[in-house]
Design a protein around this motif. Structure first.
Motif, PDB file in Angstrom:
ATOM      1  N   ARG A  27      33.498-150.813   0.316  1.00  0.00           N
ATOM      2  CA  ARG A  27      34.143-151.175  -0.843  1.00  0.00           C
ATOM      3  C   ARG A  27      33.337-151.222  -1.863  1.00  0.00           C
ATOM      4  N   LEU A  28      33.687-151.113  -3.064  1.00  0.00           N
ATOM      5  CA  LEU A  28      33.036-151.408  -4.285  1.00  0.00           C
ATOM      6  C   LEU A  28      32.317-152.883  -4.273  1.00  0.00           C
ATOM      7  N   PHE A  29      33.101-153.872  -3.591  1.00  0.00           N
ATOM      8  CA  PHE A  29      32.442-155.057  -3.466  1.00  0.00           C
ATOM      9  C   PHE A  29      32.990-155.571  -2.137  1.00  0.00           C
ATOM     10  N   ASN A  30      32.408-156.254  -1.162  1.00  0.00           N
ATOM     11  CA  ASN A  30      32.830-156.880   0.019  1.00  0.00           C
ATOM     12  C   ASN A  30      32.802-158.391  -0.163  1.00  0.00           C
ATOM     13  N   PHE A  31      34.005-158.831  -0.562  1.00  0.00           N
ATOM     14  CA  PHE A  31      34.084-160.184  -0.933  1.00  0.00           C
ATOM     15  C   PHE A  31      34.016-161.197   0.089  1.00  0.00           C
ATOM     16  N   LYS A  32      34.161-160.795   1.469  1.00  0.00           N
ATOM     17  CA  LYS A  32      33.820-161.859   2.511  1.00  0.00           C
ATOM     18  C   LYS A  32      32.494-162.062   2.660  1.00  0.00           C
ATOM     19  N   LYS A  33      31.683-160.818   2.623  1.00  0.00           N
ATOM     20  CA  LYS A  33      30.416-160.921   2.640  1.00  0.00           C
ATOM     21  C   LYS A  33      29.441-161.190   1.316  1.00  0.00           C
ATOM     22  N   ASN A  34      30.151-161.250   0.229  1.00  0.00           N
ATOM     23  CA  ASN A  34      29.633-161.435  -1.040  1.00  0.00           C
ATOM     24  C   ASN A  34      28.438-160.182  -1.438  1.00  0.00           C
ATOM     25  N   ARG A  35      28.819-159.059  -0.981  1.00  0.00           N
ATOM     26  CA  ARG A  35      28.120-157.853  -1.256  1.00  0.00           C
ATOM     27  C   ARG A  35      28.449-156.785  -2.227  1.00  0.00           C
ATOM     28  N   ALA A  36      27.905-156.455  -2.896  1.00  0.00           N
ATOM     29  CA  ALA A  36      28.361-155.185  -3.641  1.00  0.00           C
ATOM     30  C   ALA A  36      28.008-153.933  -3.040  1.00  0.00           C
ATOM     31  N   HIS A  37      28.641-152.886  -3.466  1.00  0.00           N
ATOM     32  CA  HIS A  37      28.182-151.541  -2.869  1.00  0.00           C
ATOM     33  C   HIS A  37      26.912-151.307  -3.197  1.00  0.00           C
ATOM     34  N   ASP A  38      26.032-150.742  -2.355  1.00  0.00           N
ATOM     35  CA  ASP A  38      24.699-150.445  -2.478  1.00  0.00           C
ATOM     36  C   ASP A  38      24.668-149.438  -3.445  1.00  0.00           C
ATOM     37  N   VAL A  76      34.787-144.817  -2.568  1.00  0.00           N
ATOM     38  CA  VAL A  76      34.226-144.691  -3.994  1.00  0.00           C
ATOM     39  C   VAL A  76      33.041-143.501  -4.146  1.00  0.00           C
ATOM     40  N   ALA A  77      32.211-143.446  -3.258  1.00  0.00           N
ATOM     41  CA  ALA A  77      31.043-142.694  -3.583  1.00  0.00           C
ATOM     42  C   ALA A  77      31.430-140.984  -3.376  1.00  0.00           C
ATOM     43  N   TYR A  78      32.162-140.980  -1.867  1.00  0.00           N
ATOM     44  CA  TYR A  78      32.373-139.589  -1.462  1.00  0.00           C
ATOM     45  C   TYR A  78      33.490-139.139  -2.538  1.00  0.00           C
ATOM     46  N   SER A  79      34.480-140.073  -3.201  1.00  0.00           N
ATOM     47  CA  SER A  79      35.624-139.481  -4.032  1.00  0.00           C
ATOM     48  C   SER A  79      34.737-138.960  -5.250  1.00  0.00           C
ATOM     49  N   ALA A  80      33.805-139.666  -5.715  1.00  0.00           N
ATOM     50  CA  ALA A  80      33.331-139.433  -6.862  1.00  0.00           C
ATOM     51  C   ALA A  80      32.572-137.927  -6.956  1.00  0.00           C
ATOM     52  N   ALA A  81      31.863-137.824  -5.698  1.00  0.00           N
ATOM     53  CA  ALA A  81      31.139-136.551  -5.560  1.00  0.00           C
ATOM     54  C   ALA A  81      32.187-135.352  -5.387  1.00  0.00           C
ATOM     55  N   ALA A  82      33.052-135.571  -4.507  1.00  0.00           N
ATOM     56  CA  ALA A  82      34.172-134.563  -4.207  1.00  0.00           C
ATOM     57  C   ALA A  82      34.684-134.226  -5.517  1.00  0.00           C
ATOM     58  N   GLY A  83      35.363-135.071  -6.416  1.00  0.00           N
ATOM     59  CA  GLY A  83      35.902-134.905  -7.723  1.00  0.00           C
ATOM     60  C   GLY A  83      34.954-134.069  -8.671  1.00  0.00           C
ATOM     61  N   ASP A 136      22.869-141.485  -2.845  1.00  0.00           N
ATOM     62  CA  ASP A 136      22.338-140.415  -1.956  1.00  0.00           C
ATOM     63  C   ASP A 136      23.571-139.378  -1.501  1.00  0.00           C
ATOM     64  N   VAL A 137      24.724-140.258  -1.695  1.00  0.00           N
ATOM     65  CA  VAL A 137      26.027-139.210  -1.314  1.00  0.00           C
ATOM     66  C   VAL A 137      26.153-138.313  -2.466  1.00  0.00           C
ATOM     67  N   PHE A 138      26.053-138.922  -3.972  1.00  0.00           N
ATOM     68  CA  PHE A 138      26.327-137.884  -4.978  1.00  0.00           C
ATOM     69  C   PHE A 138      25.115-137.034  -5.172  1.00  0.00           C
ATOM     70  N   GLN A 139      23.981-137.424  -4.563  1.00  0.00           N
ATOM     71  CA  GLN A 139      22.740-136.428  -4.901  1.00  0.00           C
ATOM     72  C   GLN A 139      23.002-135.214  -3.734  1.00  0.00           C
ATOM     73  N   VAL A 140      23.422-135.612  -2.675  1.00  0.00           N
ATOM     74  CA  VAL A 140      23.365-134.512  -1.509  1.00  0.00           C
ATOM     75  C   VAL A 140      24.666-133.604  -1.837  1.00  0.00           C
ATOM     76  N   ASN A 141      25.438-134.452  -1.945  1.00  0.00           N
ATOM     77  CA  ASN A 141      27.001-133.483  -2.191  1.00  0.00           C
ATOM     78  C   ASN A 141      27.069-132.725  -3.348  1.00  0.00           C
ATOM     79  N   CYS A 142      26.806-133.438  -4.606  1.00  0.00           N
ATOM     80  CA  CYS A 142      26.985-132.967  -5.881  1.00  0.00           C
ATOM     81  C   CYS A 142      25.795-132.167  -6.654  1.00  0.00           C
ATOM     82  N   LEU A 143      24.697-133.002  -6.654  1.00  0.00           N
ATOM     83  CA  LEU A 143      23.590-132.298  -6.996  1.00  0.00           C
ATOM     84  C   LEU A 143      23.157-131.317  -6.121  1.00  0.00           C
TER      85      LEU A 143
END
Length: 256
Positions: A93-104, A161-168, A110-117
């Motif tokens: 998720r964009l932000f994991n509220f239970k773990k107080n951690r944002a998407h890395d 979010v990452a995979y969707s952005a690259a696919a789009g 990495d996803v965008f560079q491999v898939n799209c770039l």
């Protein structure tokens, strides 16, 4: 006669999943040469065939892709079709509220560079080799590029979010790529895949896989890599297909 007969295909991500199925299918259908480009070891069952060659490399690397394309061209004398199947995914998720951690940020990059770039890198470097082909007399066609995206571009679920952005992004490139290349007789299309039985799904539990199967309209199953391979052949055969995104998903529509 199928357009596969006598063709030379350059396939990224060809050591497993969709790419491997396409490689084996084209060899079975009479391809003159099939070239495997992947970071993984290539399939042992086709290793010793004269019409097969491979290169271990990264689609993000200009040096790797350039070297592989040149090796393919020198070995087989031409490149007719390029199929881009290399891809990775991450679920967070964009932000994991239970773990107080944002998407890395690195995971997204990495996803965008491999898939799209990576797709763009192969497209831009392969175009010059396709242009070397003599245009066919009937329609002036020189070659074909088939890219691969995913239905997350349309129905991205939680954590995609990452995979969707690259696919789009890959989908959005399809028309301008086709316009850029169409002036010299090169077609360009994208296959947008639903959920397929590939290593990308290997980590999912059975109850999730069952849910995904039930999300298809008909047939009620996950996609087989051979479904993708047969569509590649159909695109090669039907020269009037161009500049479009083809959904290959059994009618699947995803919810949250």
């Amino acid at each position: 006669m199928s357009a596969v007969n006598g063709c030379v295909a350059f396939i990224t991500g060809a050591a497993s999943g969709l790419g491997k199925a396409t490689l084996k299918h084209l060899l079975t259908k009479g391809a003159r040469g099939v070239y495997c480009f992947d970071t993984q070891a290539f399939p042992e069952e086709v290793e010793k065939r004269d019409n097969f060659a491979a290169y271990r490399g990264d689609v993000r690397s200009e040096e790797n892709v350039s070297a592989a394309l040149e090796e393919c061209y020198k070995k087989f004398g031409k490149i007719d079709t390029v199929v881009n199947c290399a891809g990775v995914s991450v679920a967070f998720r964009l932000f994991n509220f239970k773990k107080n951690r944002a998407h890395d940020l690195k995971d997204f990059a990495d996803v965008f560079q491999v898939n799209c770039l990576g797709t763009f890198n192969v497209n831009r470097l392969a175009a010059g080799y396709l242009y070397k082909n003599t245009p066919d007399e009937a329609n002036g066609l020189r070659g074909l590029i088939i890219n691969t995206s995913g239905n997350a571009a349309f129905d991205g679920q939680i954590g995609q979010v990452a995979y969707s952005a690259a696919a789009g992004a890959i989908n959005s490139m399809t028309l301008p790529l086709a316009r850029d290349l169409g002036v010299v007789g090169i077609r360009c299309l994208t296959i947008s895949c639903g959920y397929f039985k590939t290593p990308l799904l290997a980590h999912l539990p059975k109850n999730i896989l069952d849910f995904l199967e039930n999300s298809t309209l008909c047939p009620k199953r996950l996609g087989e890599p051979t479904d993708y391979a047969r569509l590649v052949e159909a695109i090669m055969d039907n020269e009037y297909l161009n500049a479009t995104v083809i959904k290959l998903d059994g009618g699947m529509r995803m919810f949250l």
